[in-house]
Design an enzyme around this catalytic site. Structure first.
Site, PDB file in Angstrom:
ATOM      1  N   SER A   1     -15.384 -85.293  52.895  1.00 17.25           N
ATOM      2  CA  SER A   1     -14.909 -85.839  53.993  1.00 17.25           C
ATOM      3  C   SER A   1     -15.108 -87.557  54.338  1.00 17.25           C
ATOM      4  CB  SER A   1     -15.493 -85.332  55.189  1.00 17.25           C
ATOM      5  OG  SER A   1     -14.946 -83.880  55.641  1.00 17.25           O
TER       6      SER A   1
ATOM      7  N   LYS B   1     -12.374 -89.890  54.907  1.00 19.28           N
ATOM      8  CA  LYS B   1     -12.059 -90.408  56.081  1.00 19.28           C
ATOM      9  C   LYS B   1     -12.524 -91.842  56.650  1.00 19.28           C
ATOM     10  CE  LYS B   1     -11.556 -85.641  58.136  1.00 19.28           C
ATOM     11  NZ  LYS B   1     -12.382 -84.697  57.237  1.00 19.28           N
TER      12      LYS B   1
ATOM     13  N   SER C   1     -15.206 -85.361  62.375  1.00 19.44           N
ATOM     14  CA  SER C   1     -14.537 -85.245  61.084  1.00 19.44           C
ATOM     15  C   SER C   1     -13.355 -84.269  60.922  1.00 19.44           C
ATOM     16  CB  SER C   1     -15.448 -84.943  60.073  1.00 19.44           C
ATOM     17  OG  SER C   1     -14.885 -84.840  58.814  1.00 19.44           O
TER      18      SER C   1
ATOM     19  N   LYS D   1     -20.715 -91.462  58.101  1.00 22.64           N
ATOM     20  CA  LYS D   1     -19.960 -90.541  57.736  1.00 22.64           C
ATOM     21  C   LYS D   1     -20.507 -89.489  56.831  1.00 22.64           C
ATOM     22  CE  LYS D   1     -16.089 -87.913  58.041  1.00 22.64           C
ATOM     23  NZ  LYS D   1     -17.050 -86.797  58.220  1.00 22.64           N
TER      24      LYS D   1
END
Length: 390
Positions: free
Chosen positions: A71, A74, A131, A238
């Protein structure tokens, strides 16, 4: 003779064990110590630690090795959303109609309702805090007209930013039949780019929130980055996880005017990735400092002036000289280049020299300026100089 050969063989084996301990090959030893002794043990497949403003590398391990990043893809998705807003192509309060494809993404999501309208701001919040794959898909469709078009934009931006070991195939980081990869260094680059948007921190600092959908339904948001709550000074980050990518994290922390970005790709488990980033943060703040060596307008000294009734003028830097360096760094590293004397006329603010220093391997300079006027001598001034009288 035979005993001597055996003895020499044992000595050679002993020496090899000292140089390359059991379980570590010569290649592995070189890999973990690329630039000398590392400050701490690597914990993931790849790791990279930088000072935010300059990009100066404080620590790295396997930084350019390609790996899936889950992820953390992103990070680029969010970058392109902020770019579209900055360029006036989107606004935070603009409403986006959610397609069936977007709402059916699965995985991490904010559980968008098909056909409902959500604001860009809320979708950004979902992407950054939880997310959300569904929000990422919806924003990709809005910005590029299709997810494929958006992925092309992601790859173009990666090349523009020098992320040459990165390839995106989707906007979510979900597992794909196609090869998708990046590196600890490249992830760190796009993390620093994302954190150049001040609005990002409005979302990244949310720990928990009850989000109300247009229908009135409530979804609880909980930030995937635990360091927001657990590490003093952590401003955002993140996470990412898949079986192939392992446990990933790229995060930013700030203390005493110094901001650093720490990235780990392919961590062993969730707890250790957070601990490793925490270790990188602690190392940075204990060993480095962003120090103001000279402030804007602070008098550095004086320079002689010729052909003027003003015999010398005070000089100062035109802006702060902030140098990122190891704790205990000295202003002796900054070279003041000034003439022994300057010729009138001089006006306040005129550049009379430079302060030169090196940071992150690059030479930088700040103008040194006059802090007062020095007019050119007239004939009467000359007479006064000769006679000592007016």
């Amino acid at each position: 003779m035979k005993n001597k050969i055996i003895f020499l063989s044992l000595l050679i084996i002993l020496a090899m064990l000292i140089i390359f301990p059991m379980g570590m090959s010569a290649q592995a030893a070189c890999d973990t110590l690329p630039t000398g002794e590392q400050p701490f043990e690597p914990n993931g497949f790849g790791e990279y630690l930088t000072e935010y403003y300059t990009g100066e590398v404080l620590y790295q391990h396997n930084a350019d090795a390609k790996h899936e990043i889950a992820s953390m893809v992103k990070i680029m998705t969010a970058n392109l959303i902020f770019q579209a807003i900055d360029e006036g192509k989107l606004s935070y309060d603009e409403m986006i109609c959610i397609s069936a494809n977007a709402s059916s993404m699965g995985g991490s999501q904010m559980f968008l309702d098909t056909g409902a309208n959500y604001s860009v701001s809320d979708l950004l919040k979902g992407i950054i805090v939880v997310s959300a794959n569904d929000a990422s898909y919806a924003m990709a469709e809005k910005i590029a007209g299709s997810v494929d078009g958006f992925v092309n934009m992601m790859n173009e931006k990666a090349q523009e930013w020098g992320m040459h070991n990165t390839k995106f195939v989707n906007c979510t980081g979900l597992p794909s039949d196609s090869e998708q990869y990046s590196t600890a260094k490249d992830v760190n680059i796009m993390t620093r780019k994302l954190m150049s948007h001040e609005k990002y921190f409005d979302y990244a600092g949310i720990w928990m929130e009850d989000y109300q959908h247009p229908s009135g339904r409530i979804t609880q948001f909980v930030n995937t980055n635990k360091l927001i709550r657990q590490y003093s000074g952590c401003k955002g980050g993140k996470t990412g996880y898949t079986d192939k990518a392992g446990h990933c994290l790229s995060a930013c922390a700030e203390r005493n005017g110094m901001k650093v970005v720490a990235t780990i790709v392919g961590g062993k488990d969730s707890k250790s990735r957070f601990n490793q980033v925490r270790t990188m943060f602690d190392y940075s703040f204990a060993n480095y400092v962003n120090k103001i060596y000279f402030r804007k307008g602070e008098v550095l000294g004086s320079v002689q002036v010729k052909k003027s009734p003003v015999k010398s003028i005070e000089v100062a830097c035109s802006e702060d000289i902030v140098k990122f360096s190891k704790v205990g760094g000295s202003s002796q590293d900054i070279e003041m280049i000034l003439p022994q004397e300057i010729k009138a006329p001089i006006k306040k603010g005129d550049v009379v020299g430079k302060a030169v220093y090196t940071m992150d391997g690059e030479e930088r300079s700040v103008d040194i300026i006059a802090m007062q006027d020095a007019k050119k001598s007239t004939f009467l001034d000359f007479i006064k100089d000769v006679t000592g009288e007016w």
